[in-house]
Design an enzyme around this catalytic site. Structure first.
Site, PDB file in Angstrom:
ATOM      1  N   GLU A  33      15.113  32.021  15.107  1.00  0.00           N
ATOM      2  CA  GLU A  33      14.595  31.904  13.741  1.00  0.00           C
ATOM      3  C   GLU A  33      15.101  30.647  13.037  1.00  0.00           C
ATOM      4  OE1 GLU A  33      12.332  33.936  11.993  1.00  0.00           O
ATOM      5  OE2 GLU A  33      12.019  34.511  14.081  1.00  0.00           O
ATOM      6  N   ARG A  72       9.818   3.112  21.665  1.00  0.00           N
ATOM      7  CA  ARG A  72       8.751   2.114  21.795  1.00  0.00           C
ATOM      8  C   ARG A  72       8.992   0.890  20.916  1.00  0.00           C
ATOM      9  NH1 ARG A  72       3.869   3.173  23.697  1.00  0.00           N
ATOM     10  NH2 ARG A  72       2.889   1.932  22.058  1.00  0.00           N
ATOM     11  N   ASP A 132      -0.493  -0.649  17.437  1.00  0.00           N
ATOM     12  CA  ASP A 132      -0.650   0.776  17.716  1.00  0.00           C
ATOM     13  C   ASP A 132      -1.311   1.459  16.526  1.00  0.00           C
ATOM     14  OD1 ASP A 132       0.425   0.840  20.233  1.00  0.00           O
ATOM     15  OD2 ASP A 132       2.433   1.440  19.594  1.00  0.00           O
ATOM     16  N   PRO A 139      10.382  22.838  11.129  1.00  0.00           N
ATOM     17  CA  PRO A 139       9.083  22.823  10.449  1.00  0.00           C
ATOM     18  C   PRO A 139       9.194  22.545   8.953  1.00  0.00           C
ATOM     19  CG  PRO A 139       9.230  24.702  11.926  1.00  0.00           C
ATOM     20  CD  PRO A 139      10.602  24.102  11.855  1.00  0.00           C
TER      21      PRO A 139
END
Length: 215
Positions: free
Chosen positions: A115, A153, A168, A87
């Site tokens: 964690e 992709r 896209d 994150p």
């Protein structure tokens, strides 16, 4: 394109990478996806890969030894960067995906749990930290799948037509905007009609409509 994934739950990847586009790309030897169980590199007799954090606090931290040995082992055959899914990493965007796809043909993906992982591994062996959003998941496996799918992709031959990804959402050709709306048969569904211009056959007008309706 080669992806090597380091995780303590390799089975998580089985269903997704063995279906649809990714399955065909692997069968056609356009991409290679390998999963590696971090526990197998643990020298602990119980194959433990986590321990309590120094300084106290809730949760557990992944220990450095299994991660170090796993990464060093994979690097013998994969010379690409080690990407840690976290994150706190740089936000993943289509532009970032394009840059990674152009620059690297091999990548090592490190999936954390608990964690997080011991900071010393991040400082000495991780090359890139990537986040897929401002929220927390239970592990890095879903972000790893997201990155694999997005990068694959862009590899020539993976999609039915290479130009399929050129318009896209967030692509350079659409000025990084969201894609225009799509319609298919029937032309009238329960009173909701397809815009007339899309039925006109006038490609110039259709292109103008699509550009106007970028979101």
């Amino acid at each position: 394109m080669r992806f090597d994934i380091l995780t303590i739950f390799p089975e998580i990847f089985d269903s997704y990478i063995n279906e649809s586009i990714l399955k065909r790309a692997q069968e056609n030897k356009i991409i290679t996806i390998n999963t590696h169980d971090i526990r197998k590199f643990s020298k602990n007799k119980h194959k433990k890969v986590d321990d309590m954090p120094y300084g106290g606090g809730a949760g557990m931290v992944m220990t450095p030894q299994p991660l170090y040995d796993a990464i060093k082992h994979i690097k013998k055959t994969n010379k690409g960067p080690v990407i840690f899914l976290t994150p706190s990493g740089e936000m993943l965007t289509q532009s970032k995906v394009e840059k990674l796809s152009k620059k690297y043909s091999e990548i090592i993906l490190l999936c954390g749990r608990y964690e997080g992982i011991d900071q010393r591994i991040i400082e000495t062996l991780v090359d890139i930290e990537i986040s897929i959003g401002k929220y927390v998941l239970t592990g890095g496996e879903l972000p790893a799948l997201t990155l694999i799918d997005a990068m694959s992709r862009l590899v020539p031959g993976v999609l039915g037509k290479d130009e399929s990804h050129e318009e896209d959402s967030f692509s350079k050709s659409l000025d990084r905007k969201k894609e225009y709306p799509h319609y298919t048969r029937p032309a009238n569904f329960k009173g909701a009609k397809v815009p007339e211009v899309l039925l006109s056959g006038d490609h110039k007008k259709i292109a103008a409509w699509r550009k106007k309706n970028l979101r």
